[in-house]
Design a protein around this motif. Structure first.
Motif, short mmCIF file in Angstrom:
data_model
loop_
_atom_site.label_atom_id
_atom_site.label_comp_id
_atom_site.label_asym_id
_atom_site.label_seq_id
_atom_site.Cartn_x
_atom_site.Cartn_y
_atom_site.Cartn_z
N TRP A 24 -24.32 -30.72 -46.88
CA TRP A 24 -23.15 -31.23 -46.17
C TRP A 24 -23.74 -31.96 -44.90
O TRP A 24 -24.83 -31.71 -44.32
CB TRP A 24 -22.23 -29.91 -45.69
CG TRP A 24 -22.82 -28.68 -45.01
CD1 TRP A 24 -22.77 -28.66 -43.57
CD2 TRP A 24 -23.80 -27.74 -45.29
NE1 TRP A 24 -23.26 -27.61 -43.03
CE2 TRP A 24 -23.94 -27.16 -44.27
CE3 TRP A 24 -24.09 -27.47 -46.64
CZ2 TRP A 24 -24.83 -25.87 -44.28
CZ3 TRP A 24 -24.99 -26.15 -46.87
CH2 TRP A 24 -25.41 -25.59 -45.57
N VAL A 25 -22.67 -32.56 -44.02
CA VAL A 25 -22.93 -33.38 -42.86
C VAL A 25 -21.66 -33.60 -42.14
O VAL A 25 -20.43 -33.41 -42.88
CB VAL A 25 -23.56 -34.80 -43.26
CG1 VAL A 25 -22.83 -35.80 -43.92
CG2 VAL A 25 -24.23 -35.34 -42.02
N TYR A 26 -21.64 -33.67 -40.87
CA TYR A 26 -20.68 -34.01 -40.05
C TYR A 26 -20.75 -35.47 -39.67
O TYR A 26 -21.80 -35.96 -39.27
CB TYR A 26 -20.52 -32.88 -38.95
CG TYR A 26 -20.21 -31.71 -39.35
CD1 TYR A 26 -19.00 -31.01 -39.47
CD2 TYR A 26 -21.25 -30.81 -39.80
CE1 TYR A 26 -18.48 -29.81 -39.60
CE2 TYR A 26 -21.20 -29.32 -39.82
CZ TYR A 26 -19.88 -28.95 -40.01
OH TYR A 26 -19.75 -27.49 -40.50
N SER A 27 -19.45 -36.12 -39.49
CA SER A 27 -19.39 -37.54 -39.12
C SER A 27 -19.99 -37.64 -37.69
O SER A 27 -20.51 -38.71 -37.36
CB SER A 27 -18.07 -38.22 -39.20
OG SER A 27 -17.28 -37.59 -38.47
N THR A 28 -20.05 -36.72 -36.94
CA THR A 28 -20.46 -36.57 -35.48
C THR A 28 -22.12 -36.39 -35.19
O THR A 28 -22.83 -36.14 -34.36
CB THR A 28 -19.81 -35.53 -34.48
OG1 THR A 28 -19.71 -34.32 -35.13
CG2 THR A 28 -18.39 -36.11 -34.72
N ASP A 29 -22.62 -35.88 -36.70
CA ASP A 29 -24.18 -35.51 -36.58
C ASP A 29 -24.98 -37.00 -36.11
O ASP A 29 -24.64 -38.09 -36.21
CB ASP A 29 -24.64 -35.12 -38.12
CG ASP A 29 -24.13 -33.92 -38.30
OD1 ASP A 29 -24.20 -33.06 -37.39
OD2 ASP A 29 -24.37 -33.28 -39.49
N LYS A 30 -26.11 -36.63 -35.91
CA LYS A 30 -27.16 -37.73 -35.41
C LYS A 30 -27.78 -38.27 -36.93
O LYS A 30 -27.83 -37.62 -37.61
CB LYS A 30 -28.06 -37.13 -34.42
CG LYS A 30 -27.47 -36.80 -33.07
CD LYS A 30 -28.72 -36.28 -32.10
CE LYS A 30 -28.00 -36.08 -30.75
NZ LYS A 30 -26.88 -35.44 -30.71
N PRO A 31 -28.24 -39.44 -36.58
CA PRO A 31 -29.17 -39.90 -37.77
C PRO A 31 -30.54 -39.06 -38.22
O PRO A 31 -30.93 -38.19 -37.54
CB PRO A 31 -29.47 -41.25 -37.49
CG PRO A 31 -29.65 -41.25 -35.85
CD PRO A 31 -28.47 -40.14 -35.56
N PHE A 32 -31.12 -39.50 -39.16
CA PHE A 32 -32.22 -38.77 -39.42
C PHE A 32 -33.42 -38.75 -38.56
O PHE A 32 -34.32 -37.97 -38.64
CB PHE A 32 -33.04 -39.08 -40.89
CG PHE A 32 -33.34 -40.54 -40.92
CD1 PHE A 32 -34.71 -40.61 -41.09
CD2 PHE A 32 -32.46 -41.43 -41.46
CE1 PHE A 32 -35.30 -41.74 -41.22
CE2 PHE A 32 -33.08 -42.73 -41.70
CZ PHE A 32 -34.26 -43.01 -41.30
N SER A 33 -33.78 -39.76 -37.72
CA SER A 33 -34.58 -39.82 -36.74
C SER A 33 -34.13 -40.62 -35.36
O SER A 33 -33.18 -41.22 -35.48
CB SER A 33 -35.78 -40.74 -37.35
OG SER A 33 -35.35 -42.07 -37.39
N GLN A 34 -34.66 -40.14 -34.38
CA GLN A 34 -34.28 -40.76 -33.01
C GLN A 34 -34.44 -41.99 -32.95
O GLN A 34 -35.35 -42.53 -33.53
CB GLN A 34 -34.90 -39.94 -31.89
CG GLN A 34 -34.76 -38.85 -31.51
CD GLN A 34 -35.38 -38.08 -30.17
OE1 GLN A 34 -36.46 -38.43 -30.30
NE2 GLN A 34 -34.50 -37.34 -29.41
N GLY A 35 -33.30 -43.11 -32.51
CA GLY A 35 -33.39 -44.32 -32.57
C GLY A 35 -33.10 -45.07 -33.72
O GLY A 35 -32.80 -46.28 -33.70
N SER A 36 -32.74 -44.38 -34.78
CA SER A 36 -32.44 -44.93 -35.99
C SER A 36 -30.59 -45.29 -35.90
O SER A 36 -29.86 -44.67 -35.33
CB SER A 36 -32.24 -44.01 -37.18
OG SER A 36 -31.85 -44.40 -38.43
#
Length: 173
Positions: A24-36
């Motif tokens: 599961w994931v939320y639409s407000t989550d961050k990407p898999f790496s910083q800067g992605s």
């Protein structure tokens, strides 16, 4: 786990209980790496089965709860004009290949069998839902492919997106 939002631990977006992968994931989550610049995702890349030729098949039993929309739940990674050759998405209770065509309607809250066959030599893909051919077409080229499943935010997403998977198999002809 292949891709997961970088600021949460795996157990906050994934579980494996009684043979069922729940992602599961939320639409407000961050990407898999910083800067992605990619959108939030929790996906499993099936390792050890990368391919550039022959015919390969993904099989799995999927389940999508009724609150989920605007998300990719399975993909064949690798293409020429885009990153993927095929992307099975969920929009308002329908499974689609990218945004269209609709592969199956009313899939919420029930298990379905998904088979994706990729003949890399012929450049063709097929999608079967519960044993019925729902799509056949050209792939997007590319020289290296692999399968992924889970949740990867796409257009017009719900706040919460989830898929469950069991009985995953990868076969080669």
């Amino acid at each position: 786990m292949n891709h997961l939002t970088y600021d949460v631990s795996q157990d906050q977006r994934y579980s494996y209980v009684d043979g069922v992968h729940k992602l599961w994931v939320y639409s407000t989550d961050k990407p898999f790496s910083q800067g992605s610049a990619t959108l939030p995702r929790t996906e499993i890349r099936i390792r050890g089965y990368d391919y550039s030729s022959s015919t390969w098949q993904f099989e799995g039993y999927g389940y999508v709860p009724s609150s989920t929309t605007g998300v990719s739940i399975m993909q064949v990674f690798g293409g020429s004009s885009r990153a993927t050759t095929l992307m099975v998405r969920v929009y308002d209770g329908s499974l689609t290949n990218y945004r269209s065509p609709v592969l199956a309607s009313n899939i919420y809250n029930k298990w379905f069998r998904l088979n994706v066959i990729h003949n890399a030599d012929a450049g063709r893909v097929q999608i079967y839902i519960d044993g019925i051919l729902k799509y056949e077409g050209s792939d997007d080229g590319g020289s290296s492919h692999y399968f992924k499943f889970g949740v990867y935010t796409q257009n017009d997403p719900s706040n919460y997106m989830e898929s469950r998977w069991k009985g995953i198999k990868v076969l080669r002809k």
